[in-house]
Design an enzyme around this catalytic site. Structure first.
Site, PDB file in Angstrom:
ATOM      1  N   CYS A  66      13.876  11.170   6.177  1.00 10.91           N
ATOM      2  CA  CYS A  66      13.957  10.787   7.598  1.00 10.91           C
ATOM      3  C   CYS A  66      15.367  10.941   8.162  1.00 10.91           C
ATOM      4  O   CYS A  66      15.537  11.156   9.354  1.00 10.91           O
ATOM      5  CB  CYS A  66      13.523   9.338   7.788  1.00 10.91           C
ATOM      6  SG  CYS A  66      11.888   9.020   7.167  1.00 10.91           S
TER       7      CYS A  66
ATOM      8  N   GLU B 226      11.242  16.827  14.249  1.00 11.56           N
ATOM      9  CA  GLU B 226      11.600  16.751  12.834  1.00 11.56           C
ATOM     10  C   GLU B 226      10.879  17.883  12.070  1.00 11.56           C
ATOM     11  O   GLU B 226       9.647  17.962  12.112  1.00 11.56           O
ATOM     12  CB  GLU B 226      11.080  15.390  12.348  1.00 11.56           C
ATOM     13  CG  GLU B 226      11.697  14.840  11.134  1.00 11.56           C
ATOM     14  CD  GLU B 226      11.200  13.400  10.872  1.00 11.56           C
ATOM     15  OE1 GLU B 226      10.139  12.994  11.380  1.00 11.56           O
ATOM     16  OE2 GLU B 226      11.897  12.703  10.128  1.00 11.56           O
TER      17      GLU B 226
ATOM     18  N   GLU C 231      10.396   1.655  10.292  1.00 11.19           N
ATOM     19  CA  GLU C 231      11.416   2.689  10.038  1.00 11.19           C
ATOM     20  C   GLU C 231      10.690   4.012  10.186  1.00 11.19           C
ATOM     21  O   GLU C 231       9.913   4.408   9.330  1.00 11.19           O
ATOM     22  CB  GLU C 231      11.993   2.472   8.631  1.00 11.19           C
ATOM     23  CG  GLU C 231      13.312   3.158   8.430  1.00 11.19           C
ATOM     24  CD  GLU C 231      13.156   4.529   7.832  1.00 11.19           C
ATOM     25  OE1 GLU C 231      13.074   5.505   8.623  1.00 11.19           O
ATOM     26  OE2 GLU C 231      13.099   4.641   6.597  1.00 11.19           O
TER      27      GLU C 231
ATOM     28  N   LYS D 131       0.863  -1.180   0.000  1.00 12.47           N
ATOM     29  CA  LYS D 131       0.000   0.000   0.000  1.00 12.47           C
ATOM     30  C   LYS D 131       0.901   1.232   0.000  1.00 12.47           C
ATOM     31  O   LYS D 131       1.468   1.625   1.010  1.00 12.47           O
ATOM     32  CB  LYS D 131      -0.926   0.047   1.217  1.00 12.47           C
ATOM     33  CG  LYS D 131      -2.032   1.071   1.009  1.00 12.47           C
ATOM     34  CD  LYS D 131      -2.407   1.820   2.256  1.00 12.47           C
ATOM     35  CE  LYS D 131      -1.876   3.157   2.544  1.00 12.47           C
ATOM     36  NZ  LYS D 131      -1.823   4.242   1.643  1.00 12.47           N
TER      37      LYS D 131
END
Ligand code: SIN
Length: 495
Positions: A299, A399, A265, A190
Site C-alpha cells: 500500500c 494504485e 488502512e 479473518k
C-alpha cells in the site's frame, strides 16, 4: 497438498512439514461444519498447496461467542501478564522464523529474504505492544467542586474483528493483534482467503505461548459470509481492516448498523519526489526498495515518480540500470528479488495500466511485459520503467500494485507538491532533498499520513502507520495504536 480432513492436535507440535489448516475457535482446531473448503495456491507455481475451511454463519458465531466469553478474564489480567504472553508469542515467531517465512513465500510469493524480514517485522509489533500496554494510563483531572474528583480510565473496546490482506500475511495481523490484546480486547481474525496459512501458523504459536482459549480466534472463508455475521452481532465492538478503499467504504457503511469503531488502512498512491539537491544514489536505492518490495504489491509503495529537471537524466539512467539488475523468479529461490504477482487478475491490472500509459504516449524503457521463468506460472511481470507519465494516464491516478515505476519531470517545488497532492489517496509520500529548510517545508505540505524524507522505508513498530483522505483513518503502530483499542471512561466521583 494438505487437506481439511487431516486431524491436527490441539497444541500441534512444530514438526517438520507440519502445516496448520484448521480454524482456531475457543482454543480448538476445527473445520467447517459442512466441510466446505478453500484452496490455497502457490502463485509462483500455480499449485494448490493446502485446503482450509470455508466457514459460514455457525462458525463465525462460535468465534464471536468464544471471544465474548473470554473478554472479561482477559481484560482483568494485568497489562504485565498480557505483555508477557505477547512477548512469548513474539519469541516463538523468532524461533520459527525460517519455517514461517517459507510458508509465507509458498502462499504469497514474496522472496524468502522479504518473508524473513516480514516475520521479524510482524514479531516487532507484538514486542512493542507488550511494553506499550503497560503505559495505557488514565488521568486525574482537577475538579470544579471541592468535594468531587474526576478520574479518566482507559478500558478495552471489547471483541474486535480483524480483517487482513494477502500482501503482508503476518505483519498486518500482528500490527492489529498486538495492541488489541495489549489493551485487553479479544479478537476474531479473518485473514485473506489467498493467504490463510500464515495466520493459522500464528494462531498455533499463540496457543503454544499460552494465550488463553477464546482470546484469539481465527476463521477462514469467503469475506461476505463471515463479514455479515461480524457486522450483525452487536457483541463485536470494533473492526480493524487493511485492504482496498472500495472494500473499506463498503465495510464502513455496514459498520454503521452497530456503530462499530473502525480503523481502516486502505489504498495508497504514493508520490516519490526527487529534488535537484538530492543525493541521487540515496534516492535510487530508496526508489528500488520502496517500489519493488513485494513486487510492488504494497500500500505504501511509490507509485509515481516526479524528478526535478536538473537531475532527471541522471536519476532516470541510474534507476533504469538498477531495475534491469533485479532478479525475477520463484521467491523460494535464494537471491530472487521480485516474485510473482498474487493472481492472474493482478497481472492483468498491471498490463492494463502499462497499455494505457503507452496509448497516452509514454515510453516503456525497461520491462513492460510478462516474463516467463522456466517451469513457473504465467504471473511474473518484468520490473518496468516508464518515462513521460502524464496526469491523464491511469497509473498517474490509480494504485498499480505491481512492479511498474512511471517517471515524470517537474521544474518548481510548488509544482511537485501540487502533483504529489493531486490524488484522492493520502497514505504515504516520499521526497529526497539535502536542503534542510526545504525538507521541513515539503514534509509539512504533503497531504499524507506518512512521509519518508530521504527515506524509502518508514514502516516500523514504534511509529504511527495510517493515512488520510481515501486512504482511511486510524493509526497502527507505536503508542497511537493503543487508542484504537481502548475506550475512555470518565468517572465523576463525589466524595
Ligand atoms: C501495507 O501494504 O499496508 C503494509 C506496508 C508496511 O507495513 O510497510
Amino acid at each position: 497438498m494438505v487437506g481439511v480432513g487431516i486431524a491436527v492436535g490441539r497444541r500441534a507440535p512444530q514438526e517438520e512439514g507440519h502445516v496448520q489448516i484448521q480454524n482456531l475457535i475457543d482454543g480448538a482446531w476445527v473445520g467447517a461444519s459442512d466441510s466446505s473448503s478453500l484452496r490455497v495456491v502457490n502463485p509462483a507455481r500455480d499449485e494448490v498447496i493446502a485446503e482450509v475451511p470455508s466457514v459460514g454463519v455457525a462458525e463465525t458465531r462460535s468465534a464471536i461467542d468464544a471471544a465474548w466469553r473470554a473478554r472479561v478474564a482477559w481484560a482483568s489480567r494485568t497489562a504485565g501478564e498480557r505483555g508477557d504472553l505477547l512477548s512469548a508469542l513474539a519469541g516463538l515467531m523468532h524461533r520459527d522464523a525460517d519455517r514461517l517465512a517459507a510458508l509465507m513465500t509458498s502462499e504469497q510469493g514474496k522472496p524468502l529474504a522479504e518473508a524473513r524480514g516480514e516475520i521479524a517485522y510482524a514479531a516487532s509489533f507484538l514486542s512493542w505492544a507488550a511494553e506499550e500496554g503497560k503505559r495505557l494510563t488514565g488521568d486525574i483531572i482537577p475538579a470544579s467542586a471541592p468535594d468531587k474528583r474526576i478520574l479518566v480510565l482507559r478500558q478495552p473496546v471489547g471483541v474486535t474483528a480483524i480483517i487482513t490482506p494477502w500482501n503482508f500475511p503476518a505483519a498486518m495481523i500482528t500490527r492489529k493483534l498486538g495492541p488489541a490484546l495489549a489493551a485487553g480486547c479479544t479478537v476474531v481474525i479473518k485473514p485473506s482467503e489467498l493467504t490463510p496459512l500464515s495466520a493459522l501458523a500464528i494462531g498455533e504459536l499463540a496457543c503454544e505461548a499460552g494465550i488463553p482459549d477464546g482470546v484469539v480466534n481465527i476463521i477462514t472463508g469467503e469475506a461476505g459470509a463471515i463479514g455479515d455475521v461480524l457486522f450483525d452481532d452487536d457483541r463485536v465492538r470494533k473492526l480493524s481492516f487493511t485492504g482496498s478503499t472500495r472494500v473499506g467504504q463498503m465495510l464502513m457503511s455496514k459498520a454503521s448498523k452497530n456503530l462499530l469503531r473502525l480503523s481502516l488502512e486502505l489504498g495508497g498512491h504514493a508520490p516519490f519526489l526527487v529534488f535537484d539537491d538530492a543525493d541521487i544514489g540515496q534516492a535510487v536505492g530508496a526508489a528500488i526498495a520502496c517500489k519493488f518490495r513485494n513486487a510492488g504489491q504494497t500500500c505504501i509503495c511509490a507509485n509515481r515518480f516526479y524528478v526535478q529537471d536538473g537531475v532527471y537524466d541522471e536519476f532516470a539512467a541510474r534507476f533504469a540500470e538498477a531495475i534491469e539488475n533485479l532478479t525475477v523468479g520463484d521467491g523460494a529461490r535464494e537471491g530472487v528479488q521480485v516474485g510473482p504477482l498474487i493472481n492472474d487478475a493482478a497481472v492483468e491490472k498491471v498490463e492494463s495500466h502499462v497499455a494505457d500509459a503507452r496509448s497516452h504516449g509514454a515510453k516503456v524503457t525497461v520491462g513492460g511485459k510478462r516474463v516467463h521463468p522456466k517451469g513457473l506460472a504465467d504471473r511474473f511481470y518484468a520490473p518496468t520503467l516508464i518515462k513521460g507519465m502524464t496526469p491523464d494516464m491511469v497509473l498517474a491516478r490509480e494504485e498499480t500494485f505491481g512492479p511498474v515505476a512511471p517517471v515524470a519531470r517537474f521544474t518548481e517545488e510548488r509544482e511537485a507538491i501540487e502533483l504529489a497532492n493531486a490524488s484522492e489517496y493520502g497514505l504515504a509520500a516520499y521526497f529526497f532533498t539535502r536542503d534542510a529548510s526545504r525538507l521541513m517545508r515539503v514534509a509539512e505540505a504533503l497531504e499524507y499520513g506518512i512521509v519518508g524524507a530521504n527515506d524509502g522505508g518508514p514502516s516500523t513498530a514504534q511509529a504511527p502507520f495510517g493515512g488520510v483522505k481515501h486512504s482511511g483513518f486510524g493509526r497502527e503502530g507505536g503508542r497511537y495504536a493503543m487508542d484504537e483499542y481502548s475506550e475512555i471512561k470518565y468517572i465523576s466521583w463525589q466524595l
